[in-house]
Motif scaffolding. Structure first.
Motif, short mmCIF file in Angstrom:
data_model
loop_
_atom_site.label_atom_id
_atom_site.label_comp_id
_atom_site.label_asym_id
_atom_site.label_seq_id
_atom_site.Cartn_x
_atom_site.Cartn_y
_atom_site.Cartn_z
N SER A 125 0.81 -1.35 0.03
CA SER A 125 0.03 -0.01 -0.37
C SER A 125 0.80 1.36 -0.08
N HIS A 126 2.22 1.07 -0.48
CA HIS A 126 3.16 2.52 -0.69
C HIS A 126 2.61 3.20 -1.45
N HIS A 127 3.01 4.45 -1.44
CA HIS A 127 2.87 5.53 -2.33
C HIS A 127 4.14 5.82 -3.26
N ASP A 128 4.95 4.88 -3.30
CA ASP A 128 6.33 5.14 -3.92
C ASP A 128 6.08 5.47 -5.28
N SER A 129 7.02 6.03 -6.07
CA SER A 129 6.90 6.17 -7.62
C SER A 129 7.02 5.01 -8.37
N PHE A 130 6.43 4.79 -9.54
CA PHE A 130 6.37 3.78 -10.11
C PHE A 130 7.59 3.80 -11.42
N ASP A 131 8.14 2.65 -11.70
CA ASP A 131 9.12 2.41 -12.63
C ASP A 131 8.61 2.41 -13.92
N GLU A 132 7.44 2.07 -14.32
CA GLU A 132 6.61 1.59 -15.35
C GLU A 132 5.18 2.00 -15.35
N GLU A 133 4.51 2.43 -16.48
CA GLU A 133 3.39 2.82 -16.36
C GLU A 133 2.49 2.08 -17.50
N THR A 134 1.16 1.66 -17.41
CA THR A 134 0.49 0.90 -18.67
C THR A 134 -0.87 1.09 -18.30
N ASP A 135 -1.80 0.71 -19.24
CA ASP A 135 -3.41 0.64 -18.70
C ASP A 135 -3.64 -0.71 -18.25
N VAL A 136 -3.12 -1.55 -18.63
CA VAL A 136 -3.60 -2.93 -17.76
C VAL A 136 -2.33 -3.87 -17.91
N ILE A 137 -2.12 -4.66 -16.79
CA ILE A 137 -1.08 -5.76 -16.40
C ILE A 137 -1.89 -6.93 -16.54
N ILE A 138 -1.43 -7.84 -17.42
CA ILE A 138 -1.93 -9.21 -17.61
C ILE A 138 -0.99 -10.07 -17.12
N VAL A 139 -1.34 -10.99 -16.15
CA VAL A 139 -0.63 -11.84 -15.35
C VAL A 139 -0.67 -13.40 -16.01
N GLY A 140 0.33 -13.59 -16.74
CA GLY A 140 0.02 -15.10 -17.43
C GLY A 140 -0.06 -14.95 -18.79
N SER A 141 0.58 -15.76 -19.51
CA SER A 141 0.75 -15.80 -20.88
C SER A 141 0.04 -16.98 -21.62
N GLY A 142 -1.09 -17.59 -21.23
CA GLY A 142 -1.67 -18.53 -21.71
C GLY A 142 -2.84 -17.91 -22.63
N GLY A 143 -3.64 -18.94 -22.84
CA GLY A 143 -4.58 -18.47 -23.97
C GLY A 143 -5.30 -17.32 -23.44
N SER A 144 -5.83 -17.16 -22.13
CA SER A 144 -6.62 -16.32 -21.48
C SER A 144 -5.47 -14.79 -21.66
N GLY A 145 -4.55 -14.93 -21.23
CA GLY A 145 -3.52 -13.80 -21.02
C GLY A 145 -3.45 -13.21 -22.72
N LEU A 146 -3.23 -14.08 -23.62
CA LEU A 146 -2.88 -13.50 -24.88
C LEU A 146 -4.17 -13.10 -25.49
N THR A 147 -5.14 -13.64 -25.18
CA THR A 147 -6.39 -12.92 -25.69
C THR A 147 -6.69 -11.70 -25.03
N ILE A 190 4.96 -1.47 -11.37
CA ILE A 190 4.13 -1.13 -12.63
C ILE A 190 2.80 -0.22 -12.27
N ARG A 191 2.68 0.88 -12.57
CA ARG A 191 1.03 1.18 -12.63
C ARG A 191 0.31 0.90 -13.59
N ALA A 192 -0.90 0.50 -13.04
CA ALA A 192 -1.89 0.09 -14.12
C ALA A 192 -3.14 0.97 -13.98
N ARG A 193 -3.14 1.79 -15.11
CA ARG A 193 -4.36 2.68 -15.03
C ARG A 193 -5.74 2.42 -15.03
N LYS A 194 -5.83 1.19 -15.77
CA LYS A 194 -7.14 0.48 -15.82
C LYS A 194 -7.50 -0.73 -15.12
#
Length: 594
Positions: A40-62, A297-301
């Motif tokens: 719950s820290h409010h430190d700065s982020f190294d990367e920013e994106t809209d969505v972080i997807i965890v996993g590269s199976g069929g679900s993640g790639l879709t 990584i910040r995820a905006r969405k």
């Protein structure tokens, strides 16, 4: 089915780095024990994106593909050095009612009919399979498929592969679809990064596999196998292609479509923390392998957890599931350790169905540890499955999840884990078994304990510790029913699903056939699985729900990370992958609106 770690040569990394396909790493995978933390820290982020997807199976790639379509930047983080998860090891089928390929084939279907079938086949399975989640799946699965096809996915209806309960209301329609044959050379060096099973699939479709299993029973079946394996396989290779089907084709196609759009994928980059601000998940901490550093990584969405279940986590299985249990019988990929589920639990997420799995009778090779998921062998003639007392206790040809449930139910009364599959010489002569080709049982298989052999049923019973008189009685009763063509005890061969695996050269019931020709064989049968089916509870929008019933803002999940919308059942071929891809599609759609 343990998979070796893989380190990419530096030259290959440099070639891939220059492509738009994003980030590829060269370090070995991190440890597979889940790290149960959130920040719950409010430190700065190294990367920013809209969505972080965890996993590269069929679900993640879709999900990544859908993000691109909705102009959302996404980063896919994959814990291991391989792409594709358990999807790449699967049959690749997707059970999608009312889909475009059925309409092209001329079959009528409707959401209403499919909903009726799901209600009858699943029953009351709790909130994971609520009416709202069923309808979300049924309404969005065809849309998800249309989206993939419009993006360039090439698929096909899976022939006449039946639903698993074809006699229930709404069960008559064959609703499974899968990838067409795909030339994996289209993804170039990325193909080496796709997770591979120890024995890769030949280039056949799921509905073709049953007949392929019977290739030694007739000249027509032998020619059929020749046409598939030689003309399709070798023929395409002579044309410069590398054909793949089933799960590998699904993963390769989804990866190919993502690569065309500039996929950003970090391998060897396990998720270690979820970052929470004011009760909302706003990002994640990842141990990025290439730089060997922690990245915030910040995820905006939002964050989508599509990292599989906990089939390989022995501690979690013992904690949540019936005993005997462990990780030695599963066919899930090696890194299926429940990391994402644990991180969700740390945020007070609800879970459901944690005691269940996508069960299936499984033979384990004692010498190699290889698992063989018994779909075809047990449904063919000239075999039975018995408990430690030598008695049958199930329809051997029934859907595999039901067979696993039956093993545990029987084990509560009579030891049935392991159970034993009993084969006669006719079965061994005509059909493959585990790693054994038809007509050949090498001494090494007998020496290792993969399979046992006896010249008589009594000798076989003595070798495997069964009561020879009870086994003889069981076989005699079964043989009488097999000659009459009706299994009066368990109904084997009594519906279209059973008969899909039958040998049509055996009359009067192609699922039966007496166990009467010496020598006789036996192998241990364990309640293996394709993965666990319990996990984080999500709502109709794929949002993870906390223990008060409210969505955890910014946190979504799909696939085996979640409690399955199919409850404790398995309505048809592809009942794991279709919801996984569909709820990823739903999740991204919802994120785009917030």
């Amino acid at each position: 089915m343990l998979l070796p770690r893989h380190t990419i040569p530096r030259r290959l990394w440099l070639n891939l780095k220059g492509r738009r396909a994003g980030h590829v790493t060269i370090t070995t995978a991190q440890g597979f024990e889940p790290i149960r933390r959130y920040s719950s820290h409010h430190d700065s982020f190294d990367e920013e994106t809209d969505v972080i997807i965890v996993g590269s199976g069929g679900s993640g790639l879709t999900a990544a593909l859908r993000c691109h379509a909705l102009s959302l930047r996404s980063i896919v983080v994959e814990k291991t050095d391989k792409i594709g998860g358990t999807t790449a090891l699967s049959g690749g089928g997707m059970w999608i009612p009312n889909n475009r390929y059925l309409r092209e084939r001329g079959d009528e279907d409707s959401i209403e009919e499919a909903f009726e079938y799901m209600c009858h086949s699943i029953g009351d399975a709790g909130p994971a399979s609520s009416d709202s989640r069923k309808m979300a799946f049924l309404e969005n699965a065809p849309r998800m498929l249309d989206f993939l096809c419009d993006a360039g996915f090439a698929g096909r209806a899976s022939g006449r592969y039946p639903s698993y309960y074809p006699d229930l209301p709404g069960g008559r329609t064959e609703r499974s679809i899968e990838s067409s044959v795909f030339d994996s050379r289209k993804i170039g060096p990325w193909y080496k990064l796709i997770r591979q099973g120890k024995n890769p699939y030949p280039p056949v479709h799921t509905d073709e596999s049953s007949r392929l299993f019977r290739s030694a029973t007739s000249l027509s079946n032998l020619f059929y196998a020749f046409r598939l394996l030689v003309l399709r396989g070798l023929g395409r290779k002579l044309l410069g292609q590398r054909p793949v089907t089933m799960g590998p084709a699904l993963v390769c196609q989804l990866l190919h479509l993502n690569l065309q759009r500039g996929l950003e994928l970090w391998r060897n980059s396990p998720l270690t923390e979820l970052i929470v601000e004011n009760g909302t998940v706003v990002g994640a901490v990842v141990n990025r392998g290439m730089e060997d550093k922690v990245v915030r990584i910040r995820a905006r969405k939002g964050v989508l957890l599509a990292a599989g279940g906990f089939a390989r986590n022995k501690r979690m299985r013992i904690e949540h599931q019936k005993r005997p249990i462990g990780d030695a019988w599963t066919s899930a990929q090696q890194a299926d350790m429940g990391d994402a589920i644990c991180l969700g639990i740390d945020l007070d997420a609800q879970t459901a169905l944690m005691d269940d799995a996508w069960w299936g009778p499984t033979v384990v090779d004692p010498s190699s540890g290889d698992r063989f998921f018994m779909t075809y062998e047990r449904a063919l003639p000239h075999c039975i499955i018995v408990d430690s007392g030598g008695s049958r206790f199930m329809n051997e040809a029934q859907p595999y999840t039901d067979a696993g449930h039956d093993m545990y139910q029987r084990h509560a009364k009579v030891a049935a884990i392991p159970a034993w599959i009993i084969l006669d010489a006719s079965h061994r002569r005509k059909y493959p078994f585990a790693s054994l080709l038809p007509g050949y049982t090498p001494a090494s298989a007998l020496k290792s304990g993969l399979i046992y052999k006896g010249e008589t049923l009594g000798e076989l019973a003595d070798k495997i510790g069964l009561d020879p008189h009870q086994l003889q009685h069981t076989v005699e009763r079964f043989n009488g029913m097999a000659r009459r063509g009706e299994d009066a005890d368990f109904g084997r061969g009594g519906n279209a699903y059973d008969r899909f695996f039958a040998d049509d050269h055996v009359a009067p019931n192609g699922n039966l056939g007496p166990v009467e020709r010496a020598p006789y064989y036996a192998a241990r049968i364990w309640p293996g699985d394709l993965g666990t089916k319990g996990g984080l509870l999500t709502d109709k929008d794929a949002r993870v729900v906390d223990k008060s019933g409210e969505p955890i803002r910014g946190l979504y999940a799909a696939g085996n990370t979640t409690a399955s919308v199919m409850g404790r059942s398995y309505p048809g071929p592809g009942s794991t992958l279709a919801p996984a891809l569909t709820f990823s599609y739903i999740a991204v759609n919802h994120m785009a609106q917030v």
